[in-house]
Structures are given as C-alpha cells and as structure tokens.
Write an enzyme that holds these catalytic residues in place. Structure first.
Site, PDB file in Angstrom:
ATOM      1  N   HIS A  51       0.860  -1.188   0.000  1.00 19.98           N
ATOM      2  CA  HIS A  51       0.000   0.000   0.000  1.00 19.98           C
ATOM      3  C   HIS A  51       0.893   1.232   0.000  1.00 19.98           C
ATOM      4  O   HIS A  51       1.918   1.260   0.665  1.00 19.98           O
ATOM      5  CB  HIS A  51      -0.877  -0.002   1.262  1.00 19.98           C
ATOM      6  CG  HIS A  51      -1.999   0.983   1.222  1.00 19.98           C
ATOM      7  ND1 HIS A  51      -3.273   0.657   0.796  1.00 19.98           N
ATOM      8  CD2 HIS A  51      -2.053   2.295   1.558  1.00 19.98           C
ATOM      9  CE1 HIS A  51      -4.051   1.720   0.875  1.00 19.98           C
ATOM     10  NE2 HIS A  51      -3.339   2.724   1.328  1.00 19.98           N
ATOM     11  N   ASP A  93     -14.088   2.882   7.038  1.00 19.44           N
ATOM     12  CA  ASP A  93     -13.059   3.728   6.436  1.00 19.44           C
ATOM     13  C   ASP A  93     -13.652   4.611   5.343  1.00 19.44           C
ATOM     14  O   ASP A  93     -13.250   5.758   5.177  1.00 19.44           O
ATOM     15  CB  ASP A  93     -11.924   2.868   5.871  1.00 19.44           C
ATOM     16  CG  ASP A  93     -10.782   3.740   5.350  1.00 19.44           C
ATOM     17  OD1 ASP A  93     -10.237   4.524   6.149  1.00 19.44           O
ATOM     18  OD2 ASP A  93     -10.482   3.689   4.153  1.00 19.44           O
ATOM     19  N   ARG A 150     -12.972  13.037   6.558  1.00 23.22           N
ATOM     20  CA  ARG A 150     -11.616  13.582   6.761  1.00 23.22           C
ATOM     21  C   ARG A 150     -11.193  14.435   5.574  1.00 23.22           C
ATOM     22  O   ARG A 150     -10.579  15.488   5.728  1.00 23.22           O
ATOM     23  CB  ARG A 150     -10.610  12.435   6.944  1.00 23.22           C
ATOM     24  CG  ARG A 150     -10.699  11.761   8.305  1.00 23.22           C
ATOM     25  CD  ARG A 150      -9.902  10.460   8.314  1.00 23.22           C
ATOM     26  NE  ARG A 150      -8.489  10.633   8.080  1.00 23.22           N
ATOM     27  CZ  ARG A 150      -7.678   9.692   7.592  1.00 23.22           C
ATOM     28  NH1 ARG A 150      -8.155   8.486   7.315  1.00 23.22           N
ATOM     29  NH2 ARG A 150      -6.405   9.921   7.391  1.00 23.22           N
ATOM     30  N   SER A 209      -6.624   3.475   9.205  1.00 24.53           N
ATOM     31  CA  SER A 209      -7.307   3.382   7.908  1.00 24.53           C
ATOM     32  C   SER A 209      -6.604   2.341   7.010  1.00 24.53           C
ATOM     33  O   SER A 209      -7.224   1.426   6.469  1.00 24.53           O
ATOM     34  CB  SER A 209      -7.302   4.759   7.232  1.00 24.53           C
ATOM     35  OG  SER A 209      -7.515   4.674   5.856  1.00 24.53           O
ATOM     36  N   LYS A 257      -7.644  -1.976   6.318  1.00 26.76           N
ATOM     37  CA  LYS A 257      -7.961  -2.477   4.968  1.00 26.76           C
ATOM     38  C   LYS A 257      -7.046  -3.631   4.574  1.00 26.76           C
ATOM     39  O   LYS A 257      -7.481  -4.603   3.958  1.00 26.76           O
ATOM     40  CB  LYS A 257      -7.855  -1.337   3.948  1.00 26.76           C
ATOM     41  CG  LYS A 257      -9.048  -0.392   4.004  1.00 26.76           C
ATOM     42  CD  LYS A 257      -8.937   0.741   3.003  1.00 26.76           C
ATOM     43  CE  LYS A 257      -7.911   1.752   3.400  1.00 26.76           C
ATOM     44  NZ  LYS A 257      -7.946   3.026   2.735  1.00 26.76           N
TER      45      LYS A 257
HETATM   46  N1  URA Z   1      -4.490   6.125   2.349  1.00 23.26           N
HETATM   47  C1  URA Z   1      -5.487   5.495   3.028  1.00 23.26           C
HETATM   48  O1  URA Z   1      -5.976   4.459   2.588  1.00 23.26           O
HETATM   49  N2  URA Z   1      -5.896   5.999   4.194  1.00 23.26           N
HETATM   50  C2  URA Z   1      -5.389   7.120   4.721  1.00 23.26           C
HETATM   51  O2  URA Z   1      -5.819   7.530   5.781  1.00 23.26           O
HETATM   52  C3  URA Z   1      -4.368   7.787   4.011  1.00 23.26           C
HETATM   53  C4  URA Z   1      -3.927   7.268   2.825  1.00 23.26           C
END
Ligand code: URA
Length: 408
Positions: A81, A160, A167, A182, A186
């Site tokens: 990620h 999220d 946010r 977050s 995931k």
């Molecule tokens: N990418 C994400 O998936 N979540 C965040 O909070 C910031 C970047």
C-alpha cells in the site's frame, strides 16, 4: 455521552474501547451527525491517540465489514500500500513482477484522493478493464493466473469509506493515528499475510517530514504485530513526481514501458525495483540480494510483462484501446541551466486541472489527459527547450511554469 467523548479527546485524555466504539459506530449507523464527528476527528488530529486507542480503533474499523479469507490459496499473500503520491503507478509494475515469480497477488486498490491519482482510475483508462470483481471471481482468478487487481468491495471496511470522506473535507486526513488505522484495517481485512507500506514524504504527500513518516512506520509495524502480520515499510521521496507521466492513460503506458524494459533508471523505475524486491523477499523468505536478481530477471526475460498482459486480458481489458489526447501543449524553459526541482504538488494540481482527477465529487475523469515530463531533475536545459508536454482537452494558456520547474 457523545459530547463527553468529544470533550475527553479535546482534553487529551485516553478513551476506552467502548467510548471509541460508541462514537465511530454511532457515526456509521447515522446516529452521530457530521458536525460532532468532524469536531472529534479534529481533536484526534490535534491531541493524537495512545497505542491502545489506535489498536482499538483499528479493530473497530476491521469489524465494521467482512474479513476476507484466502487461506485456501497456496503461498504467502503479500500486499503493498502507498500513502499516495503524484505519478505513483508502482502497483501496475510490481504486482505483475511479483505474480510472475510465483507469489499470489490479490490487490484491492483505491481511487484518487486530493491531487493524487488512484490505481483503479488508472486501470479504468484501459477500455473494458473490470474493477468490480466479486470475492468468488477474485478467488478463482488468483488460483488461475496468480494475480488480481480490482477495486475494494463495498463490504471491505465500510467505516473507512465514511470516515475518509469526512476527513477529506475537514482537513483531518494528515493524522498519523487515523492514517495508520485506515490503511492497516484495509490490509488486514483483505486477507494479506504480509504487508509492505510505501510511506511518501514531501510536498506532494500527506506527510511533510521524515520524523512523521518514521512515526507512522513504527505504528504500522506495531499494529501488524498485534495481528501477527509481518509489516515492512519504505519511506520514499514525494517532492518530485514519480517517473515521467502524471495522468491515467499516460501512466499506464509508462508502466508498460517499464515492464517491457524500455524505460530504465529513473526514480519511478528504481522505486519499483525496491518495492518488488521487498515483496519477493517477504513472499519467498529470501535475502534481498536474491530477490532483487529475480525481479531483474522477470523484467529482462519478459515474464513480468506477459503477466501484466494476462491480467488485463483476464479482466476484460483491451490494451490496444488505451488513448491519450491528440491535442498537446508544450511547456518550454524560460532560461538555460540545470533542472534543480520539479514540484510534485504543482504537477499534481496541473494534472487535476486538466481533468485527470476529480476536483468535485460529480466530475468525470478524462483518462486521456495529463503531463509528460521531457526533462527530469538533474538534466541540463536550454532556453526554449520543451520541459513537459501537456495532453489536453481544454484551454490551457495560463500556466505558471516557474511554480513547477526550478532551473538554476
Ligand atoms: N491512504 C489510506 O488508505 N488511508 C489514509 O488515511 C491515508 C492514505
């Protein structure tokens, strides 16, 4: 009760798991209004969270949706990620490399946020490419061809989705505890055995300093330990764009050039090698030296590119159909010298203004537009030379190129 919770966080006191659960699940169910949640998120941004609170929050996020189980697929599933950058198309290159080396890749990617593009938007510039695979289709495909890149299913961490949207419009994205929970929720919910995080730092990233990036890294590794997942992190520069192209079709074509071995040795190619090496080292429990050699070979012998073609074909995409706008506009140097900097944030803003991303929620993305850099940092430049070509579908006469390029 909600007011007490907000007030406690405002005063910098530690909240219990039950209190966090009450306010977050209250919001998800529609019982806590946006204004209270916004105020609470801002209090988190300002006062932070303890590790105990962050672990609790990550659990609340994970438990808000389905947890996928791919344990029937042999091999260690390594997921990667990125915290988001300008011109970041690394997934398009590293996922096929890793899959071509026998490591199963199940990548559920997201869309663009702010000035940064998302992998799913990029893949949608390939006509026909499906980004909405079901859990059954994901499972079947990874068993058949060892690779899937698709969008996140609606049931993956729904908390999220709602919190991120809030946010995004309340200046509470750049909070280290919120970013950590977050992302980690995931990755854990999508069934990864091991996780690699690319933390970007610089003017085109969520985080501006190395210290913040190191703090986020430490936190993500700790969350991984809680869930018995190996987490490795890379902290990478986002003061200049990654590679030469920013914009959906352009970035897919650039990724193809890297996979075909045509494009070599720039910051994007080097980052792809670094990330793919880590993933192979994690997936096959190999030293980084061995993993690097395997990565290099998979490009040189064409197997990574063949895996990419197989992926696109299996998900219905037609690579021949990728289009870039025929209308172009050159940005030329106003002086001679060395190109000292290319401002990532300004390139991101420019690409967005051309239509490569969404400025408003109802906008549609123009996949054919974007920015192609003809000169990279360190190159010498003559006055009048083309620094970048814009692929456009609208009028672009007023561009302040001194904000983007620094020549000295
Ligand atoms: N990418 C994400 O998936 N979540 C965040 O909070 C910031 C970047």
């Amino acid at each position: 009760m909600i007011l007490e919770i907000i007030n406690k966080k405002r005063l910098g006191q530690e909240l219990s798991y039950e209190e966090l659960d009450t306010i977050f699940n209250g919001y998800l169910k529609g019982n806590v209004p946006d204004y209270q949640m916004s105020s609470f998120l801002m209090a988190i941004c300002i006062n932070g969270m303890t590790d105990k609170e962050i672990f609790g929050l990550t659990k609340i996020f994970i438990d808000s949706g389905d947890v996928l189980d791919f344990s029937d697929i042999p091999g260690i599933k390594v997921d990667k990620h990125s915290t988001g950058g300008i011109g970041d198309k690394t997934t398009l290159v590293i996922a096929p490399i890793v899959a071509s080396l026998g490591i199963p890749v199940i990548k559920m990617s997201g869309r663009g946020l702010g000035y940064t593009g998302g992998t799913i938007d990029k893949l949608e510039s390939i006509p026909g490419y499906r980004v909405d695979l079901t859990d059954e289709e994901i499972s079947r495909q990874v068993k058949n061809i060892n690779i899937v890149i698709t969008g996140q299913t609606g049931s993956l961490v729904p908390m999220d989705k709602v919190i991120y949207a809030l946010r995004d419009v309340t200046a509470t994205v750049s909070s280290i505890p919120l970013i950590a929970s977050s992302i980690m929720s995931k990755k854990i919910a999508s069934g990864a055995d091991k996780i690699l995080i690319d933390i970007k730092v610089g003017n085109g990233a969520l985080l501006q300093t190395k210290e913040e990036a190191e703090k986020l890294s430490e936190l993500m590794i700790k969350i991984g330990e809680e869930y018995k997942r190996e987490v490795r992190t890379i902290i990478s520069d986002m003061n200049i764009p990654l590679g030469k192209c920013v914009g959906n079709s352009l970035e897919v074509l650039e990724a193809i050039d890297v996979l075909r071995g045509v494009e070599k040795d720039n910051n994007f190619v080097n980052l792809c090698y670094e990330l793919a090496t880590e993933m192979v080292s994690m997936g096959l429990s190999l030293s980084k030296e061995k993993a690097y050699m395997m990565v290099k070979n998979s490009i040189e012998d064409g197997s990574a590119y063949q895996k990419f073609l197989e992926l696109v074909k299996t998900q219905n995409g037609n690579i021949e159909g990728i289009k870039v706008s025929e209308k172009t506009y050159d940005l030329c140097a106003q002086s001679s010298g060395t190109l000292k900097a290319i401002n990532a944030l300004e390139v991101g803003k420019l690409s967005l203004s051309l239509g490569a991303g969404k400025e408003n929620i109802d906008d549609t993305i123009d996949y054919t537009v974007g920015v192609k850099l003809n000169k990279l940092v360190g190159d010498s430049v003559e006055k009048g030379e083309v620094l970048a070509t814009l692929y456009v579908n609208k009028d672009v006469s007023n561009i302040s190129i001194n904000d983007i390029f620094m020549i000295d």
